[in-house]
Write a protein that holds these residues in place. Structure first.
Motif, PDB file in Angstrom:
ATOM      1  N   GLU A 145       1.590   6.758   3.204  1.00 45.70           N
ATOM      2  CA  GLU A 145       2.540   5.649   3.046  1.00 45.70           C
ATOM      3  C   GLU A 145       3.887   6.154   2.524  1.00 45.70           C
ATOM      4  O   GLU A 145       4.937   5.655   2.917  1.00 45.70           O
ATOM      5  CB  GLU A 145       1.982   4.580   2.113  1.00 45.70           C
ATOM      6  CG  GLU A 145       0.837   3.794   2.699  1.00 45.70           C
ATOM      7  CD  GLU A 145       1.249   2.984   3.914  1.00 45.70           C
ATOM      8  OE1 GLU A 145       2.361   2.432   3.931  1.00 45.70           O
ATOM      9  OE2 GLU A 145       0.451   2.913   4.857  1.00 45.70           O
TER      10      GLU A 145
ATOM     11  N   PRO B 194       5.438   3.021  -4.098  1.00 43.71           N
ATOM     12  CA  PRO B 194       4.391   2.338  -4.858  1.00 43.71           C
ATOM     13  C   PRO B 194       4.997   1.601  -6.052  1.00 43.71           C
ATOM     14  O   PRO B 194       5.775   2.172  -6.813  1.00 43.71           O
ATOM     15  CB  PRO B 194       3.471   3.471  -5.307  1.00 43.71           C
ATOM     16  CG  PRO B 194       4.346   4.678  -5.331  1.00 43.71           C
ATOM     17  CD  PRO B 194       5.405   4.471  -4.284  1.00 43.71           C
TER      18      PRO B 194
ATOM     19  N   LEU C  23       2.727  -1.330  -1.862  1.00 45.73           N
ATOM     20  CA  LEU C  23       3.575  -0.296  -1.289  1.00 45.73           C
ATOM     21  C   LEU C  23       4.705  -1.023  -0.579  1.00 45.73           C
ATOM     22  O   LEU C  23       4.503  -1.679   0.432  1.00 45.73           O
ATOM     23  CB  LEU C  23       2.780   0.585  -0.325  1.00 45.73           C
ATOM     24  CG  LEU C  23       1.748   1.477  -1.002  1.00 45.73           C
ATOM     25  CD1 LEU C  23       0.798   2.071   0.015  1.00 45.73           C
ATOM     26  CD2 LEU C  23       2.430   2.567  -1.803  1.00 45.73           C
TER      27      LEU C  23
END
Length: 111
Positions: A11, A18, A40
């Motif tokens: 990600e 995050p 996220l």
């Protein structure tokens, strides 16, 4: 499916930041504060717009907000976050002095 660390790395490479978002304690209109939301957030997202996205903060904190309070603002350790900066830029600015993997932001709706 990979481990949580591998998913997080994927990600991050995809361009997500995050974050941990909690409702500021003075904003809680219930007897118990709601749990924080871990997400996220795309680096190019603006936090006030991300707040309104389906499955976003508005839905997560809906039952705990005071009536009539809908326009959010965010702070990080008491520092108001500028709404016109993207989540990625805010992350980069905050990581200049902090090394946490995820940043904890508070959402507020008062003026």
């Amino acid at each position: 499916m990979g481990s949580a660390e591998e998913r997080l790395q994927s990600e991050l490479w995809r361009g997500a930041v995050p974050v941990e978002v909690h409702l500021a304690l003075d904003e809680v209109a219930d007897t118990i504060a709601p749990p924080p939301m871990f997400a996220l957030v795309p680096r190019g997202a603006y936090l006030p717009l991300w707040h309104n996205a389906p499955g976003g903060l508005r839905e997560h904190f809906a039952g705990s907000l005071p009536p009539g309070r809908t326009d959010p603002w965010f702070d990080y350790e008491g520092l108001p976050l500028r709404w016109q900066l993207t989540a990625g830029l805010l992350h980069d600015l905050l990581t200049l002095t902090h090394t946490a993997a995820a940043h904890t932001a508070a959402v507020r709706t008062d003026g």
